[in-house]
Design an enzyme around this catalytic site. Structure first.
Site, PDB file in Angstrom:
ATOM      1  N   LYS A  61       6.483  -1.810   2.010  1.00 25.81           N
ATOM      2  CA  LYS A  61       5.262  -1.283   2.634  1.00 25.81           C
ATOM      3  C   LYS A  61       4.105  -2.251   2.384  1.00 25.81           C
ATOM      4  O   LYS A  61       3.284  -2.035   1.490  1.00 25.81           O
ATOM      5  CB  LYS A  61       4.958   0.122   2.078  1.00 25.81           C
ATOM      6  N   ARG A  82      -8.178 -20.076  -1.971  1.00 23.29           N
ATOM      7  CA  ARG A  82      -7.114 -19.971  -0.968  1.00 23.29           C
ATOM      8  C   ARG A  82      -6.035 -21.039  -1.153  1.00 23.29           C
ATOM      9  O   ARG A  82      -6.309 -22.230  -1.108  1.00 23.29           O
ATOM     10  CB  ARG A  82      -7.713 -20.074   0.436  1.00 23.29           C
ATOM     11  N   ARG A  87       8.174   4.371  -4.496  1.00 23.78           N
ATOM     12  CA  ARG A  87       8.225   3.395  -3.396  1.00 23.78           C
ATOM     13  C   ARG A  87       7.173   2.304  -3.605  1.00 23.78           C
ATOM     14  O   ARG A  87       7.426   1.126  -3.325  1.00 23.78           O
ATOM     15  CB  ARG A  87       8.024   4.087  -2.048  1.00 23.78           C
ATOM     16  N   GLU A  96      11.597   2.555  14.684  1.00 21.91           N
ATOM     17  CA  GLU A  96      10.752   3.645  14.151  1.00 21.91           C
ATOM     18  C   GLU A  96       9.422   3.610  14.884  1.00 21.91           C
ATOM     19  O   GLU A  96       9.232   2.807  15.801  1.00 21.91           O
ATOM     20  CB  GLU A  96      10.554   3.458  12.642  1.00 21.91           C
ATOM     21  N   TYR A 114       0.827  -1.201   0.000  1.00 16.79           N
ATOM     22  CA  TYR A 114       0.000   0.000   0.000  1.00 16.79           C
ATOM     23  C   TYR A 114       0.860   1.250   0.000  1.00 16.79           C
ATOM     24  O   TYR A 114       2.079   1.175   0.178  1.00 16.79           O
ATOM     25  CB  TYR A 114      -0.961   0.000   1.196  1.00 16.79           C
ATOM     26  N   LEU A 125      11.027   1.491   7.432  1.00 23.25           N
ATOM     27  CA  LEU A 125      10.521   1.951   6.130  1.00 23.25           C
ATOM     28  C   LEU A 125      11.261   3.236   5.756  1.00 23.25           C
ATOM     29  O   LEU A 125      11.464   4.095   6.615  1.00 23.25           O
ATOM     30  CB  LEU A 125       9.020   2.233   6.245  1.00 23.25           C
TER      31      LEU A 125
HETATM   32  N1  PMP Z   1       7.506   3.891   9.208  1.00 19.76           N
HETATM   33  C1  PMP Z   1       6.364   3.190   9.196  1.00 19.76           C
HETATM   34  C2  PMP Z   1       6.352   1.852   9.808  1.00 19.76           C
HETATM   35  C3  PMP Z   1       5.211   3.717   8.595  1.00 19.76           C
HETATM   36  O1  PMP Z   1       4.079   2.993   8.557  1.00 19.76           O
HETATM   37  C4  PMP Z   1       5.255   5.011   8.040  1.00 19.76           C
HETATM   38  C5  PMP Z   1       4.027   5.617   7.441  1.00 19.76           C
HETATM   39  N2  PMP Z   1       3.705   5.050   6.234  1.00 19.76           N
HETATM   40  C6  PMP Z   1       6.467   5.707   8.068  1.00 19.76           C
HETATM   41  C7  PMP Z   1       7.582   5.128   8.667  1.00 19.76           C
HETATM   42  C8  PMP Z   1       6.605   7.071   7.444  1.00 19.76           C
HETATM   43  O2  PMP Z   1       6.628   6.954   6.059  1.00 19.76           O
HETATM   44  P1  PMP Z   1       6.099   8.154   5.151  1.00 19.76           P
HETATM   45  O3  PMP Z   1       6.838   9.363   5.609  1.00 19.76           O
HETATM   46  O4  PMP Z   1       6.451   7.767   3.784  1.00 19.76           O
HETATM   47  O5  PMP Z   1       4.638   8.255   5.406  1.00 19.76           O
END
Ligand code: PMP
Length: 283
Positions: A148, A100, A52, A181, A33, A205
């Site tokens: 993601k 499935r 991305r 994070e 996503y 991410l």
């Molecule tokens: N880390 C994680 C785990 C996230 O889910 C997000 C939000 N998508 C971010 C960092 C920040 O990424 P972005 O700045 O691209 O939204």
């Protein structure tokens, strides 16, 4: 006014927007996503997010159901027909509908949905002035969170634990006691005028907001070190922040039971927020 979503090529009433019960997103979290921020009817850092998305697709061996330029067209159209000034577009692609079976299905078209949501800038500014509280939670995610994917059970549980403790975000702690994070954001601390954030790896991410803030810091000659930090560093920090496509730069005033600085939003919040806003591309 009705709310309109995009489902596999069709624009549908949001309340009537459905995918099949054997969609692989539903059964296996087999999908990826993106979330695009919208400011003043414009998409924030479109290229970063779309690139991305295509990287995520490649990493999970999925093909995009539409070509790259079509995404821009549909996102702009959703902004227009839903009359979104500020808010977000949530976009999800799964490996599609098939009986499935863990193995990839043959000749199945991926499912693509897009949802538009308006969020007033005032609600962001309200939270920005007060700052948010953070709870540290064990990082229980899989080892490829640089992709993601919609496999979000660990962050869901982390965010709920934070919410149960009257916090708005969870900072995830790895096996060596470092912050990786946030559950849905990038984590930052400031000490002695130097900003710290975790270096890129498969354990975080690569935030698009992170990339733009770094660009803005460079332009303004503000110092950044990409280095892991732990709870002791947090206790010593003068200020702290999260960044994400929907929260932009958001100050953190408390982590667990520790006030950050004097427990109020610090003077760098506006400096970093401005540096970020100047660095983004709107399209
Ligand atoms: N880390 C994680 C785990 C996230 O889910 C997000 C939000 N998508 C971010 C960092 C920040 O990424 P972005 O700045 O691209 O939204």
């Amino acid at each position: 006014m009705s709310r309109i979503s995009y489902v596999n090529g069709n624009y549908c009433e949001h309340k009537d927007s459905f995918v099949h019960i054997e969609d692989r997103g539903y059964q296996f979290a087999d999908g990826v996503y993106e979330v695009f921020g919208i400011i003043n009817k414009k998409i924030v850092d479109y290229d970063g997010h779309i690139n991305r998305l295509f990287r995520s697709l490649k990493e999970v061996q999925m093909k995009s159901p539409i070509n790259k330029s079509s995404y821009y067209f549909h996102i702009k159209r959703l902004i227009k027909i839903n009359r979104i000034d500020d808010g977000l577009i949530y976009l999800q692609i799964t490996r599609g509908v098939a009986e499935r079976d863990f193995k990839f299905p043959k000749n199945t078209r991926p499912s693509l949905v897009m949802i538009a949501k308006g969020i007033s800038l005032e609600s962001y500014e309200y939270t920005f002035k007060r700052g948010i509280n953070v709870k540290t939670v064990k990082d229980l995610r899989w080892k490829r969170v640089d992709i993601k994917t919609i496999n979000l059970l660990a962050p869901v549980l982390a965010k709920q634990e934070a919410t149960d403790h009257h916090c708005q975000e969870a900072w995830l702690i790895d096996e060596d006691s470092f912050v990786t994070e946030g559950s849905s954001s990038t984590a930052w601390i400031l000490k002695k005028n130097i900003l710290y954030t975790t270096p890129l790896s498969n354990s975080i991410l690569n935030g698009i907001t992170r990339q733009s803030l770094i660009k803005g810091l460079k332009k303004n000659k503000l110092r950044l070190i990409e280095k892991k930090f732990n709870i002791n560093d947090i206790k010593d920090a003068d200020e702290a922040f999260i960044t994400s496509a929907t929260q932009y730069v958001m100050p953190v005033v408390r982590v667990d039971n520790f006030k950050i600085g004097n427990g109020k939003v610090g003077k760098h919040a506006n400096i970093f927020s401005k540096a970020y806003m100047e660095a983004i591309k709107l399209s």
